[in-house]
Design an enzyme around this catalytic site. Structure first.
Site, PDB file in Angstrom:
ATOM      1  N   GLY A 134       0.850  -1.177   0.000  1.00 31.45           N
ATOM      2  CA  GLY A 134       0.000   0.000   0.000  1.00 31.45           C
ATOM      3  C   GLY A 134       0.889   1.231   0.000  1.00 31.45           C
ATOM      4  N   ILE A 160      -9.450  -1.498  -4.470  1.00 26.32           N
ATOM      5  CA  ILE A 160      -9.653  -0.823  -5.745  1.00 26.32           C
ATOM      6  C   ILE A 160     -11.046  -0.187  -5.790  1.00 26.32           C
ATOM      7  CG2 ILE A 160      -9.658  -1.071  -8.240  1.00 26.32           C
ATOM      8  CD1 ILE A 160      -6.926  -1.486  -6.733  1.00 26.32           C
ATOM      9  N   THR A 161     -11.055   1.119  -5.832  1.00 27.10           N
ATOM     10  CA  THR A 161     -12.305   1.875  -5.898  1.00 27.10           C
ATOM     11  C   THR A 161     -12.975   1.667  -7.247  1.00 27.10           C
ATOM     12  OG1 THR A 161     -11.379   3.561  -4.431  1.00 27.10           O
ATOM     13  CG2 THR A 161     -13.316   4.171  -5.717  1.00 27.10           C
ATOM     14  N   ASP A 242       0.266  13.164  -6.760  1.00 24.99           N
ATOM     15  CA  ASP A 242       0.522  14.558  -6.404  1.00 24.99           C
ATOM     16  C   ASP A 242      -0.609  15.457  -6.875  1.00 24.99           C
ATOM     17  OD1 ASP A 242       2.924  14.140  -5.121  1.00 24.99           O
ATOM     18  OD2 ASP A 242       4.186  14.775  -6.801  1.00 24.99           O
ATOM     19  N   ARG A 245      -4.246  14.282  -4.900  1.00 23.10           N
ATOM     20  CA  ARG A 245      -4.416  14.432  -3.453  1.00 23.10           C
ATOM     21  C   ARG A 245      -5.156  15.708  -3.063  1.00 23.10           C
ATOM     22  NH1 ARG A 245       1.452  11.822  -2.314  1.00 23.10           N
ATOM     23  NH2 ARG A 245       0.728   9.679  -1.980  1.00 23.10           N
ATOM     24  N   LEU A 343     -24.998  16.951  18.225  1.00 22.19           N
ATOM     25  CA  LEU A 343     -26.341  16.361  18.137  1.00 22.19           C
ATOM     26  C   LEU A 343     -26.665  15.463  19.322  1.00 22.19           C
ATOM     27  CD1 LEU A 343     -26.116  17.397  15.152  1.00 22.19           C
ATOM     28  CD2 LEU A 343     -27.428  15.380  14.503  1.00 22.19           C
ATOM     29  N   GLY A 344     -25.669  15.203  20.166  1.00 25.54           N
ATOM     30  CA  GLY A 344     -25.904  14.348  21.325  1.00 25.54           C
ATOM     31  C   GLY A 344     -26.274  12.940  20.914  1.00 25.54           C
ATOM     32  N   GLU A 368      -5.249   7.192  -0.913  1.00 26.59           N
ATOM     33  CA  GLU A 368      -4.296   8.014  -1.671  1.00 26.59           C
ATOM     34  C   GLU A 368      -3.126   8.471  -0.807  1.00 26.59           C
ATOM     35  OE1 GLU A 368      -5.355  10.629  -4.698  1.00 26.59           O
ATOM     36  OE2 GLU A 368      -7.227   9.606  -5.187  1.00 26.59           O
TER      37      GLU A 368
END
Length: 384
Positions: A134, A160-161, A242, A245, A343-344, A368
């Site tokens: 990775g 893999i998106t 680069d 990102r 919001l508790g 990324e």
């Protein structure tokens, strides 16, 4: 004398934001909770984005795109992520998959693969990570062996998106396994050439964006589908990251802004001790801090985008892009956590979107390049 602040948005940017926000409120926000609950690809949001020609923004004009500046692209990602982070990924990932092609590929590859993505007819994935590779890209094991006028690709890519939804996969593989990062090459692989999705992950956030394990079992890829030269893969991968990102930073900013907007609305409606909780100074200060950090993150993202648009004249994009991604994603995590707190107990339930914002924010600190790696990059640039 020009009195325009250095990083002020142009009127066209502001008009574009208003238009995209209206579309997002009308056509994407109503489906966001369902997309998250069912872990379903956000087709409604994707189609709405295509109808507004949003996929064209990040694509050069020569290949069917609008060639928009990177600040405009960041605004688009922000506004999508403000209501549905999963939908924002559909715009990010295909551009990521195409960037190696339109920056490094041959005219043949550019003309064949980029225009369908610009029009929204096709989607793409970016296949770099592996189970043990990775952050350490050079440790990848996926191989590409030359066989005449083809390469034979074998290996497994993880995280893999858009796995299974994409038409093409930009794959990084070792052509010289003994050369470390200098032995990596890059290829564009069509889905129907034998790309197999072994499984899809069950994720904490971004549940509408499929993430999977992509397997290549002796997939034959024509030599003409190699992007750049043999051994250029690592350079292509880093050059691409680069420039991508900062848009992850924009996604993080959008998620944070969505959490701020919802928390602020909730504070004016929720009553305690006889008055809206917005009247309590401690809570007002929390909201103010959330907004300050988010605005600082937004400005840093736009700064990084402006460096890309200027073609990085001072060779600072690697550091500035890492800063933008890292700071914005850390901010998103902190801001969404505070939104849940504001919001508790309601913030802890799936009936309200605050917990979804928090879950979606987490991945921006990881993908990324983890934020620990971003700090390594920044420190290396500072220390030489």
């Amino acid at each position: 004398m020009d009195q325009t602040p250095a990083f002020a948005l142009a009127d066209t940017h502001k008009e574009f934001r208003r238009a995209v926000r209206q579309m997002c409120e009308d056509r994407i926000a109503p489906h966001a909770a369902e997309v998250d609950r069912d872990a379903a690809f956000p087709w409604d949001g994707f189609k709405a984005s295509v109808e507004m020609e949003l996929p064209t923004l990040g694509i050069p004009v020569n290949y069917g795109g609008a060639g928009a500046d990177h600040v405009t692209q960041a605004i688009m990602v922000e506004e999508l992520a403000r209501v549905c982070a999963s939908t924002s990924v559909t715009m990010l990932i295909s551009k990521l998959g195409m960037m190696p092609i339109f920056n490094w590929g041959s005219d043949y590859l550019k003309n064949k693969y980029v225009p369908p993505v610009a029009s929204g007819e096709a989607q793409a994935s970016y296949c770099l990570s592996e189970a043990d590779a990775g952050s350490d890209v050079a440790a990848m094991r996926c191989r590409a062996v030359r066989d005449g006028d083809h390469y034979v690709l074998s290996g497994t890519k993880y995280w893999i998106t858009n796995a299974g939804a994409s038409d093409t996969y930009t794959v990084f593989a070792k052509t010289d396994p003994d050369a470390g990062h200098r032995g990596i090459s890059c290829f564009v692989v069509e889905a129907d050439w034998g790309v197999r999705v072994a499984k899809l992950e069950h994720k904490m956030g971004l549940r509408g964006s499929p993430t999977g394990e992509v397997v290549l079992d002796d997939v034959r890829v024509p030599v003409e589908n190699r992007i750049g030269e043999e051994g250029q893969g690592f350079t292509i991968a880093m050059h691409t990251l680069d420039r991508s990102r900062p848009t992850i930073g924009a996604q993080a900013v959008g998620i944070a802004q969505g959490a701020i907007d919802y928390a602020a609305q909730y504070m004016t409606q929720r009553r305690a001790f006889g008055q809206p909780i917005a009247e309590f100074q401690g809570l007002r200060f929390m909201l103010a801090d959330m907004a300050m950090r988010t605005e600082a993150a937004r400005t840093l993202v736009y700064r990084a985008c402006s460096v890309i648009d200027a073609d990085d004249p001072d060779n600072e994009l690697t550091m500035i892009g890492a800063m933008a991604k890292c700071f914005a994603s850390d901010t998103a995590m902190a801001v969404t956590t505070d939104a849940v707190q504001l919001l508790g107990g309601y913030g802890y339930t799936t009936e309200f979107p605050a917990e979804r914002f928090m879950r979606d924010a987490k991945i921006t600190q990881i993908y990324e390049g983890t934020n620990q790696i971003q700090r390594v990059v920044i420190a290396k640039r500072l220390l030489g």
